[in-house]
Write a protein that holds these residues in place. Structure first.
Motif, PDB file in Angstrom:
ATOM      1  N   GLN A  85      58.711 -10.567  98.414  1.00  0.00           N
ATOM      2  CA  GLN A  85      57.652 -10.612  99.425  1.00  0.00           C
ATOM      3  C   GLN A  85      58.168 -11.006 100.807  1.00  0.00           C
ATOM      4  O   GLN A  85      57.643 -10.547 101.825  1.00  0.00           O
ATOM      5  CB  GLN A  85      56.562 -11.600  98.981  1.00  0.00           C
ATOM      6  N   LYS A  86      59.206 -11.860 100.849  1.00  0.00           N
ATOM      7  CA  LYS A  86      59.640 -12.444 102.116  1.00  0.00           C
ATOM      8  C   LYS A  86      61.138 -12.268 102.362  1.00  0.00           C
ATOM      9  O   LYS A  86      61.730 -13.015 103.131  1.00  0.00           O
ATOM     10  CB  LYS A  86      59.305 -13.934 102.145  1.00  0.00           C
ATOM     11  N   ASP A  88      62.968 -10.175 104.060  1.00  0.00           N
ATOM     12  CA  ASP A  88      63.419  -9.962 105.432  1.00  0.00           C
ATOM     13  C   ASP A  88      63.423 -11.268 106.213  1.00  0.00           C
ATOM     14  O   ASP A  88      64.349 -11.549 106.985  1.00  0.00           O
ATOM     15  CB  ASP A  88      62.564  -8.911 106.126  1.00  0.00           C
ATOM     16  N   LEU A  89      62.414 -12.086 105.991  1.00  0.00           N
ATOM     17  CA  LEU A  89      62.336 -13.380 106.674  1.00  0.00           C
ATOM     18  C   LEU A  89      63.358 -14.360 106.106  1.00  0.00           C
ATOM     19  O   LEU A  89      63.850 -15.239 106.825  1.00  0.00           O
ATOM     20  CB  LEU A  89      60.923 -13.964 106.544  1.00  0.00           C
ATOM     21  N   TRP A 201      60.654 -21.075 108.142  1.00  0.00           N
ATOM     22  CA  TRP A 201      59.368 -20.390 107.995  1.00  0.00           C
ATOM     23  C   TRP A 201      58.237 -21.241 108.569  1.00  0.00           C
ATOM     24  O   TRP A 201      57.362 -20.733 109.282  1.00  0.00           O
ATOM     25  CB  TRP A 201      59.095 -20.120 106.515  1.00  0.00           C
ATOM     26  N   PHE A 206      54.366 -19.890 109.431  1.00  0.00           N
ATOM     27  CA  PHE A 206      54.044 -19.244 108.165  1.00  0.00           C
ATOM     28  C   PHE A 206      53.677 -20.306 107.128  1.00  0.00           C
ATOM     29  O   PHE A 206      54.328 -21.343 107.035  1.00  0.00           O
ATOM     30  CB  PHE A 206      55.222 -18.418 107.647  1.00  0.00           C
ATOM     31  N   GLY A 313      57.578 -15.634 115.089  1.00  0.00           N
ATOM     32  CA  GLY A 313      57.306 -15.167 113.737  1.00  0.00           C
ATOM     33  C   GLY A 313      56.825 -13.731 113.725  1.00  0.00           C
ATOM     34  O   GLY A 313      57.240 -12.917 112.880  1.00  0.00           O
ATOM     35  N   LEU A 314      55.960 -13.378 114.695  1.00  0.00           N
ATOM     36  CA  LEU A 314      55.480 -12.007 114.801  1.00  0.00           C
ATOM     37  C   LEU A 314      56.619 -11.057 115.157  1.00  0.00           C
ATOM     38  O   LEU A 314      56.681  -9.925 114.653  1.00  0.00           O
ATOM     39  CB  LEU A 314      54.363 -11.920 115.852  1.00  0.00           C
ATOM     40  N   LYS A 317      58.603 -10.489 112.050  1.00  0.00           N
ATOM     41  CA  LYS A 317      57.848  -9.622 111.138  1.00  0.00           C
ATOM     42  C   LYS A 317      57.890  -8.168 111.608  1.00  0.00           C
ATOM     43  O   LYS A 317      58.100  -7.243 110.821  1.00  0.00           O
ATOM     44  CB  LYS A 317      56.392 -10.099 111.050  1.00  0.00           C
ATOM     45  N   GLY A 320      61.172  -6.669 110.949  1.00  0.00           N
ATOM     46  CA  GLY A 320      61.270  -6.319 109.530  1.00  0.00           C
ATOM     47  C   GLY A 320      60.554  -5.024 109.216  1.00  0.00           C
ATOM     48  O   GLY A 320      61.056  -4.179 108.449  1.00  0.00           O
ATOM     49  N   TRP A 321      59.396  -4.819 109.822  1.00  0.00           N
ATOM     50  CA  TRP A 321      58.660  -3.572 109.603  1.00  0.00           C
ATOM     51  C   TRP A 321      59.466  -2.375 110.122  1.00  0.00           C
ATOM     52  O   TRP A 321      59.517  -1.327 109.495  1.00  0.00           O
ATOM     53  CB  TRP A 321      57.303  -3.626 110.304  1.00  0.00           C
ATOM     54  N   THR A 326      56.513  -0.715 106.281  1.00  0.00           N
ATOM     55  CA  THR A 326      55.398  -1.638 106.034  1.00  0.00           C
ATOM     56  C   THR A 326      55.323  -2.075 104.579  1.00  0.00           C
ATOM     57  O   THR A 326      54.759  -3.121 104.268  1.00  0.00           O
ATOM     58  CB  THR A 326      54.071  -0.969 106.426  1.00  0.00           C
TER      59      THR A 326
END
Length: 359
Positions: A85-86, A88-89, A201, A206, A313-314, A317, A320-321, A326
């Motif tokens: 789920q995370k 990339d972060l 995070w 997050f 954080g955005l 994200k 990562g997208w 997505t």
């Protein structure tokens, strides 16, 4: 019993004298028998049986992994779900928080700076770290897929090779640094790959549940066992983890030439290689944001540009997208990572032991 009583200078002074005998004994055999290094590097996973014809140190080391039958199945499955789920972060925090954070630990940085590959071939070195993380968090790793055991074994042996070469050839090594890649250094590295990721995070706003914190810390307790870390000192709860990190930081964060060299090499690499200008154009401010005043000062990096954590954080994200789509998950991250490595180096990067000159 609470482990807080263990987190004292006298205990950790002792840990600086302890290394990893199981791996060190094997490396002393491998340098005399380099054909065994080639054989290990050819493996896809550790064989189900280590033949008695191998040297005793070889048998003892790899049988340690074959005997790991009581693995934390639920924790491993849940940890791999979190990474799916995370992921990339997770990788972003390794690059912008975990690794530079480790550079500020002066005595440990003395080991890193003696590896010319970290300074002169930093992209490949970071790529290998990514390979390690992807191997140990692959869905089914340690459970149905045994490659992760070999990955941990090889990284553990790479540490032992570093200790061997420093002890033999680094005539400028100062005993005040402690023994190279000692138990305290190993514990600190494990913390930077677990607790510091979680902290990053949270810095970006997050939400991280107490369950996720527990799973990640227990996951790295398991990985730490496979990497030769003494589990006695690994925290059992967030309070202990906070106290342990604070102790090691207080003991070792300091300004050193080694740390300055490492962080400048990292900054230069990020500025030249990260395709997203929102990140590559703000490398130092982002590092300052994550590392905080104390660690940033130790590394001699400063920026007057403020960074908003939630906005950052955005940005991560969105990055990562762009990189993974997505519907990003482990499969997409691993596929893109392999594609990037092939474009840069001609092949996928694997964890390999150093091949020695046989002449």
């Amino acid at each position: 019993m609470s482990k807080l009583k263990l987190y004292q200078n006298i205990e950790f002074d002792h840990l600086r004298t302890l290394q990893d005998p199981l791996a060190d004994q094997l490396v002393s055999v491998l340098v005399k028998n380099p054909e065994l290094i080639t054989q290990i590097n050819s493996w896809v996973e550790i064989p189900d049986e280590i033949e008695a014809s191998y040297p005793a140190a070889f048998q003892h080391f790899f049988n340690f992994y074959l005997k790991q039958n009581e693995f934390p199945e639920e924790i491993l499955a849940q940890g791999q779900k979190i990474f799916d789920q995370k992921g990339d972060l997770y990788l972003a925090m390794l690059g912008f928080y975990s690794l530079p954070y480790a550079y500020a630990f002066g005595d440990g940085a003395e080991v890193l700076v003696r590896s010319k590959r970290i300074l002169n071939d930093i992209g490949r070195r970071l790529g290998e770290t990514g390979t390690f993380i992807l191997d140990i968090f692959e869905p089914g790793a340690f459970l149905t897929k045994k490659k992760a055991y070999l990955t941990c074994a090889k990284v553990r042996l790479i540490h032992a090779f570093s200790r061997y070469f420093i002890s033999k050839y680094a005539h400028d090594w100062n005993d005040s640094f402690g023994k190279p890649i000692n138990q305290e250094d190993l514990i600190g590295t494990n913390l930077s790959f677990s607790l510091i990721v979680i902290r990053g995070w949270k810095k970006m706003g997050f939400s991280v549940s107490s369950h996720e914190v527990s799973v990640i810390m227990l996951y790295w307790k398991w990985v730490g066992r496979l990497m030769g870390i003494q589990e006695k000192y690994w925290p059992d709860n967030p309070k202990e983890a906070f106290a342990l990190e604070k102790l090691i930081r207080r003991r070792h964060v300091k300004s050193t030439t080694a740390g300055h060299q490492l962080i400048q090499a990292l900054i230069a690499y990020y500025k030249s290689s990260i395709p997203d200008p929102l990140i590559s154009g703000q490398v130092v401010p982002i590092l300052n944001f994550f590392l905080g005043k104390e660690v940033s000062q130790a590394l001699n990096i400063q920026s007057s540009i403020p960074v908003n954590g939630e906005l950052l954080g955005l940005v991560f994200k969105f990055s990562g997208w762009k990189a993974y789509g997505t519907a990003k998950g482990y499969t997409q991250i691993a596929r893109q990572n392999e594609s990037n490595q092939k474009a840069l180096y001609g092949d996928k990067l694997e964890i390999k032991l150093p091949e020695l000159n046989r002449s």
